[in-house]
Design a protein around this motif. Structure first.
Motif, PDB file in Angstrom:
ATOM      1  N   LEU A 167       0.844  -1.191   0.000  1.00 45.51           N
ATOM      2  CA  LEU A 167       0.000   0.000   0.000  1.00 45.51           C
ATOM      3  C   LEU A 167       0.877   1.238   0.000  1.00 45.51           C
ATOM      4  CD1 LEU A 167      -3.060   0.877   0.265  1.00 45.51           C
ATOM      5  CD2 LEU A 167      -2.498   1.333   2.666  1.00 45.51           C
ATOM      6  N   HIS A 168       0.753   2.059  -1.040  1.00 40.76           N
ATOM      7  CA  HIS A 168       1.476   3.322  -1.130  1.00 40.76           C
ATOM      8  C   HIS A 168       0.628   4.375  -0.426  1.00 40.76           C
ATOM      9  CE1 HIS A 168       4.415   6.100  -2.763  1.00 40.76           C
ATOM     10  NE2 HIS A 168       3.426   6.887  -3.177  1.00 40.76           N
ATOM     11  N   VAL A 169       1.141   4.910   0.677  1.00 41.40           N
ATOM     12  CA  VAL A 169       0.334   5.702   1.610  1.00 41.40           C
ATOM     13  C   VAL A 169       0.609   7.191   1.488  1.00 41.40           C
ATOM     14  CG1 VAL A 169      -0.238   6.077   4.041  1.00 41.40           C
ATOM     15  CG2 VAL A 169       0.312   3.758   3.227  1.00 41.40           C
ATOM     16  N   HIS A 170      -0.460   7.954   1.250  1.00 42.42           N
ATOM     17  CA  HIS A 170      -0.483   9.410   1.394  1.00 42.42           C
ATOM     18  C   HIS A 170      -1.731   9.756   2.196  1.00 42.42           C
ATOM     19  CE1 HIS A 170       2.703  10.587  -1.469  1.00 42.42           C
ATOM     20  NE2 HIS A 170       2.258   9.630  -2.263  1.00 42.42           N
ATOM     21  N   GLY A 171      -1.580  10.496   3.280  1.00 44.53           N
ATOM     22  CA  GLY A 171      -2.737  10.857   4.091  1.00 44.53           C
ATOM     23  C   GLY A 171      -3.443  12.090   3.569  1.00 44.53           C
ATOM     24  N   ARG A 172      -4.741  12.205   3.911  1.00 46.88           N
ATOM     25  CA  ARG A 172      -5.554  13.356   3.518  1.00 46.88           C
ATOM     26  C   ARG A 172      -6.299  13.875   4.733  1.00 46.88           C
ATOM     27  NH1 ARG A 172      -7.306  14.989  -1.684  1.00 46.88           N
ATOM     28  NH2 ARG A 172      -6.502  13.049  -2.586  1.00 46.88           N
ATOM     29  N   GLU A 173      -6.273  15.191   4.916  1.00 49.95           N
ATOM     30  CA  GLU A 173      -6.949  15.804   6.049  1.00 49.95           C
ATOM     31  C   GLU A 173      -8.462  15.854   5.833  1.00 49.95           C
ATOM     32  OE1 GLU A 173      -5.610  16.542   8.808  1.00 49.95           O
ATOM     33  OE2 GLU A 173      -3.467  16.888   8.470  1.00 49.95           O
ATOM     34  N   ALA A 174      -9.192  16.162   6.904  1.00 47.31           N
ATOM     35  CA  ALA A 174     -10.659  16.189   6.839  1.00 47.31           C
ATOM     36  C   ALA A 174     -11.185  17.246   5.872  1.00 47.31           C
ATOM     37  CB  ALA A 174     -11.226  16.424   8.235  1.00 47.31           C
ATOM     38  N   ASP A 175     -10.361  18.272   5.587  1.00 39.78           N
ATOM     39  CA  ASP A 175     -10.796  19.296   4.627  1.00 39.78           C
ATOM     40  C   ASP A 175     -10.513  18.893   3.189  1.00 39.78           C
ATOM     41  OD1 ASP A 175      -8.055  19.550   4.459  1.00 39.78           O
ATOM     42  OD2 ASP A 175      -7.990  21.671   5.052  1.00 39.78           O
ATOM     43  N   GLY A 176      -9.976  17.675   2.997  1.00 39.55           N
ATOM     44  CA  GLY A 176      -9.722  17.177   1.650  1.00 39.55           C
ATOM     45  C   GLY A 176      -8.333  17.437   1.135  1.00 39.55           C
ATOM     46  N   LYS A 177      -7.547  18.249   1.822  1.00 44.25           N
ATOM     47  CA  LYS A 177      -6.190  18.554   1.366  1.00 44.25           C
ATOM     48  C   LYS A 177      -5.218  17.475   1.830  1.00 44.25           C
ATOM     49  CE  LYS A 177      -6.880  23.580   1.305  1.00 44.25           C
ATOM     50  NZ  LYS A 177      -6.955  23.654  -0.155  1.00 44.25           N
ATOM     51  N   GLY A 178      -4.145  17.293   1.052  1.00 45.00           N
ATOM     52  CA  GLY A 178      -3.135  16.317   1.430  1.00 45.00           C
ATOM     53  C   GLY A 178      -2.520  16.664   2.771  1.00 45.00           C
ATOM     54  N   SER A 179      -2.383  15.674   3.647  1.00 45.90           N
ATOM     55  CA  SER A 179      -1.877  15.922   4.991  1.00 45.90           C
ATOM     56  C   SER A 179      -0.364  16.101   4.970  1.00 45.90           C
ATOM     57  CB  SER A 179      -2.242  14.765   5.920  1.00 45.90           C
ATOM     58  OG  SER A 179      -1.723  15.000   7.212  1.00 45.90           O
ATOM     59  N   LYS A 180       0.083  17.123   5.657  1.00 50.49           N
ATOM     60  CA  LYS A 180       1.510  17.371   5.840  1.00 50.49           C
ATOM     61  C   LYS A 180       1.909  17.178   7.303  1.00 50.49           C
ATOM     62  CE  LYS A 180       1.905  20.577   1.932  1.00 50.49           C
ATOM     63  NZ  LYS A 180       0.731  20.089   1.204  1.00 50.49           N
ATOM     64  N   ARG A 181       0.984  16.604   8.097  1.00 48.23           N
ATOM     65  CA  ARG A 181       1.238  16.397   9.520  1.00 48.23           C
ATOM     66  C   ARG A 181       1.729  14.971   9.763  1.00 48.23           C
ATOM     67  NH1 ARG A 181      -2.931  16.402  13.037  1.00 48.23           N
ATOM     68  NH2 ARG A 181      -4.482  15.913  11.426  1.00 48.23           N
ATOM     69  N   LEU A 182       2.911  14.864  10.340  1.00 51.77           N
ATOM     70  CA  LEU A 182       3.415  13.533  10.651  1.00 51.77           C
ATOM     71  C   LEU A 182       2.577  12.861  11.729  1.00 51.77           C
ATOM     72  CD1 LEU A 182       7.215  14.256  10.492  1.00 51.77           C
ATOM     73  CD2 LEU A 182       5.953  12.699   9.020  1.00 51.77           C
ATOM     74  N   SER A 183       1.960  13.647  12.600  1.00 48.85           N
ATOM     75  CA  SER A 183       1.091  13.062  13.617  1.00 48.85           C
ATOM     76  C   SER A 183      -0.086  12.355  12.966  1.00 48.85           C
ATOM     77  CB  SER A 183       0.592  14.142  14.580  1.00 48.85           C
ATOM     78  OG  SER A 183      -0.131  15.145  13.894  1.00 48.85           O
ATOM     79  N   PHE A 184      -0.605  12.913  11.883  1.00 50.15           N
ATOM     80  CA  PHE A 184      -1.701  12.244  11.183  1.00 50.15           C
ATOM     81  C   PHE A 184      -1.195  10.984  10.489  1.00 50.15           C
ATOM     82  CE2 PHE A 184      -4.347  11.351   7.504  1.00 50.15           C
ATOM     83  CZ  PHE A 184      -5.608  11.306   8.088  1.00 50.15           C
ATOM     84  N   THR A 185       0.006  11.065   9.907  1.00 51.68           N
ATOM     85  CA  THR A 185       0.578   9.870   9.277  1.00 51.68           C
ATOM     86  C   THR A 185       0.729   8.746  10.299  1.00 51.68           C
ATOM     87  OG1 THR A 185       1.768  11.267   7.691  1.00 51.68           O
ATOM     88  CG2 THR A 185       2.517   8.998   7.920  1.00 51.68           C
ATOM     89  N   ASN A 186       1.147   9.090  11.521  1.00 50.11           N
ATOM     90  CA  ASN A 186       1.225   8.092  12.591  1.00 50.11           C
ATOM     91  C   ASN A 186      -0.133   7.438  12.833  1.00 50.11           C
ATOM     92  OD1 ASN A 186       3.935   8.650  13.043  1.00 50.11           O
ATOM     93  ND2 ASN A 186       3.544  10.073  14.712  1.00 50.11           N
ATOM     94  N   GLN A 187      -1.179   8.253  12.909  1.00 51.44           N
ATOM     95  CA  GLN A 187      -2.531   7.733  13.128  1.00 51.44           C
ATOM     96  C   GLN A 187      -2.950   6.808  12.000  1.00 51.44           C
ATOM     97  OE1 GLN A 187      -4.513  11.766  13.872  1.00 51.44           O
ATOM     98  NE2 GLN A 187      -5.802  10.365  15.052  1.00 51.44           N
ATOM     99  N   LEU A 188      -2.687   7.251  10.775  1.00 47.84           N
ATOM    100  CA  LEU A 188      -3.103   6.477   9.614  1.00 47.84           C
ATOM    101  C   LEU A 188      -2.373   5.139   9.558  1.00 47.84           C
ATOM    102  CD1 LEU A 188      -4.763   6.308   7.014  1.00 47.84           C
ATOM    103  CD2 LEU A 188      -2.948   7.594   5.851  1.00 47.84           C
ATOM    104  N   VAL A 189      -1.067   5.157   9.778  1.00 49.61           N
ATOM    105  CA  VAL A 189      -0.286   3.918   9.754  1.00 49.61           C
ATOM    106  C   VAL A 189      -0.761   2.972  10.854  1.00 49.61           C
ATOM    107  CG1 VAL A 189       2.014   2.936  10.127  1.00 49.61           C
ATOM    108  CG2 VAL A 189       1.730   4.918   8.629  1.00 49.61           C
ATOM    109  N   ALA A 190      -1.012   3.507  12.025  1.00 56.04           N
ATOM    110  CA  ALA A 190      -1.483   2.670  13.136  1.00 56.04           C
ATOM    111  C   ALA A 190      -2.817   2.018  12.795  1.00 56.04           C
ATOM    112  CB  ALA A 190      -1.605   3.505  14.410  1.00 56.04           C
ATOM    113  N   GLY A 191      -3.735   2.789  12.199  1.00 51.71           N
ATOM    114  CA  GLY A 191      -5.039   2.247  11.855  1.00 51.71           C
ATOM    115  C   GLY A 191      -4.963   1.185  10.777  1.00 51.71           C
ATOM    116  N   ILE A 192      -4.136   1.418   9.763  1.00 51.85           N
ATOM    117  CA  ILE A 192      -4.001   0.437   8.682  1.00 51.85           C
ATOM    118  C   ILE A 192      -3.300  -0.813   9.184  1.00 51.85           C
ATOM    119  CG2 ILE A 192      -3.007  -0.007   6.405  1.00 51.85           C
ATOM    120  CD1 ILE A 192      -3.234   3.013   5.852  1.00 51.85           C
ATOM    121  N   ARG A 193      -2.269  -0.626  10.016  1.00 52.10           N
ATOM    122  CA  ARG A 193      -1.530  -1.782  10.544  1.00 52.10           C
ATOM    123  C   ARG A 193      -2.462  -2.696  11.345  1.00 52.10           C
ATOM    124  NH1 ARG A 193       2.643  -3.341   8.563  1.00 52.10           N
ATOM    125  NH2 ARG A 193       4.195  -1.824   9.217  1.00 52.10           N
ATOM    126  N   GLU A 194      -3.344  -2.106  12.108  1.00 51.84           N
ATOM    127  CA  GLU A 194      -4.282  -2.912  12.888  1.00 51.84           C
ATOM    128  C   GLU A 194      -5.283  -3.622  11.984  1.00 51.84           C
ATOM    129  OE1 GLU A 194      -7.497  -2.466  16.589  1.00 51.84           O
ATOM    130  OE2 GLU A 194      -6.442  -0.696  15.812  1.00 51.84           O
TER     131      GLU A 194
END
Length: 352
Positions: free
Chosen positions: A58-85
Motif C-alpha cells: 500500500l502506497h500511503v499518502h494521508g488526507r486531512e478532513a478538509d480534503g487537502k493532502g496531509s503534511k502532519r506527521l502526527s496524522f501519518t502516525n494515526q493512519l499507519v497505526a489504523g491500517i496496521r491494525e
C-alpha cells in the motif's frame, strides 16, 4: 536482469506483487468523490478494500478532513497505526514526499523541507518502507497527460492545479539522500527506490559500492515523462537490462499507459502498481475506474496468464522486508552487482 530460456514461463516467476496507490494526492475529492477517501476511517477502509482485492503493498499518502493532502506527521502516525491494525500483513509503503499537493490555488506543488522528510524515519508504528527519489530532478507529472486525461478535474489544462504540477521538482541531493537512507535503516525501515532513469540507478549503485547504502535493491521504474523516462518498450528494456539480478522491480506509469505497462510487467516476471494516484480512467475513458477495480483487473489478467498473486507473507519475502546488509561487499553480492575492484586487480570483476 538476465532472461534465460524459460524466464517467460510462469513456473519460473515469482508470484505477482501488486502495489496499490489509492489515495491520489494530486486530485481533489471533487475529482472522484466515489473513490477518494477523506476521513481517517475511510482511508483505513480503503486499505482493507485494496488488500482484500489482491494488493499486498500500500502506497500511503494521508488526507486531512478538509480534503487537502496531509503534511502532519502526527496524522501519518494515526493512519499507519489504523491500517496496521486492520491489515497486519500488508506492506505499508509511505510516500516519501509526505504530500506534494499545493495548499492553495497558485501555490507550486512541492515537497516538504529536508528536515521534515527525515522525520519519516520516526513514524510510529514503524512502516515497512519509505519511498525515496534519487538526484534532484524535474517531476512535471502533467507533461505526459493529454487534455482528455484531466478534462473536468482540478488538473484541467489552464487551471492553477495544472500550472502547479507542471513546475514541480524533486529535491533529492546526495547529502540528504545518504542521510535519509542511514536514518531509515537505523529504524529498520526499508528504502524503496523510485527511479526515473538509468542515471539514478547508477547513483544508487555507486552509493552501494561506497558502503553508504547497505540495503536490498527494491525499486520502481517511474515512467511518467516530464523529467522521467517515457513508458516505451526501448526505455523499459534498457532499464531492465541495467537492473542487477538480485533486484526486485516494479513498473509504474500514468493514465492510460498504466494497464499496458502492467501487462508487460506481468509477462516479464516483474511487479505492478495501480490506483487512482496513477490513473482514474478505463482504457476507453468511458468512465472513471476505482483503485479496487484496477486491482481486480490485474488479478484477473495475471491469473488468466497463469501467474498467481502473492499473499501478504509471500510479498514480504519477495521484497525482503526486514533485511539489511553489513557492508558494501555483501550488499553488492546480494543485489547481483559485480564486486568492487580490489587493489591491484585488473580486468573485469565477477562474483565466484
Amino acid at each position: 536482469m538476465n532472461f534465460l530460456d524459460g524466464s517467460l514461463f510462469v513456473e519460473n516467476m515469482q508470484k505477482l506483487v501488486i502495489t496499490a496507490a489509492p489515495y491520489g494526492p494530486e486530485w481533489q475529492p471533487s475529482d472522484f468523490p466515489e473513490d477518494i477517501p477523506v476521513s481517517l476511517d475511510a482511508q483505513i477502509q480503503k486499505a482493507v478494500d485494496c488488500y482484500n482485492a489482491g494488493a499486498t503493498v500500500l502506497h500511503v499518502h494521508g488526507r486531512e478532513a478538509d480534503g487537502k493532502g496531509s503534511k502532519r506527521l502526527s496524522f501519518t502516525n494515526q493512519l499507519v497505526a489504523g491500517i496496521r491494525e486492520a491489515c497486519p500483513d500488508m506492506i505499508l509503503q509511505i510516500g516519501g514526499s509526505i504530500s506534494f499537493a499545493p495548499e492553495n490555488d497558485g501555490d507550486v506543488a512541492k515537497w516538504l523541507s529536508d528536515d521534515t522528510r527525515h522525520m519519516l524515519a520516526e513514524i510510529k508504528p514503524t512502516p515497512d518502507q519509505v519511498t525515496i527519489a534519487i538526484n534532484t530532478n524535474q517531476m512535471n507529472v502533467v507533461e505526459q497527460m493529454c487534455a482528455a486525461d484531466v478534462k473536468g478535474t482540478s488538473l484541467d489544462v489552464g487551471t492553477a492545479g495544472y500550472a502547479a504540477y507542471r513546475e514541480m521538482t524533486i529535491p533529492a541531493g546526495p547529502e540528504w539522500v545518504e542521510e535519509h537512507i542511514k536514518r531509515l535503516s537505523a529504524n529498520k525501515i526499508q528504502t524503496h527506490f523510485q527511479l526515473a532513469n538509468i542515471a539514478q540507478l547508477e547513483t544508487v549503485e555507486r552509493m552501494m559500492r561506497r558502503g553508504v547504502c547497505n540495503v536490498p535493491l527494491i525499486l520502481t521504474w517511474v515512467a511518467i515523462g516530464g523529467g522521467f523516462e517515457a513508458p516505451n518498450l526501448y526505455n523499459l528494456a534498457n532499464f531492465v537490462r541495467a537492473c542487477p539480478d538480485g533486484s526486485v522491480l516494479t513498473l509504474e506509469t500514468s493514465m492510460l499507459n498504466t494497464l499496458p505497462l502492467n501487462m508487460m510487467a506481468m509477462a516479464l516476471g516483474l511487479h505492478v502498481r495501480c490506483g487512482i494516484e496513477d490513473n482514474i480512467w478505463t482504457q476507453r475513458r468511458e468512465r472513471k475506474m476505482t483503485t479496487v477495480e484496477q486491482i481486480e483487473q490485474l488479478v484477473r489478467i495475471s491469473r488468466e496468464f497463469g501467474r498467481e498473486i502473492a499473499n501478504g507473507q509471500e510479498a514480504r519475502e519477495i521484497y525482503r522486508i526486514g533485511t539489511f546488509y553489513k557492508d558494501a561487499d555483501e550488499t553488492l553480492a546480494k543485489n547481483g552487482f559485480a564486486p568492487n575492484r580490489k587493489p591491484g586487480q585488473v580486468g573485469f570483476t565477477q562474483h565466484g
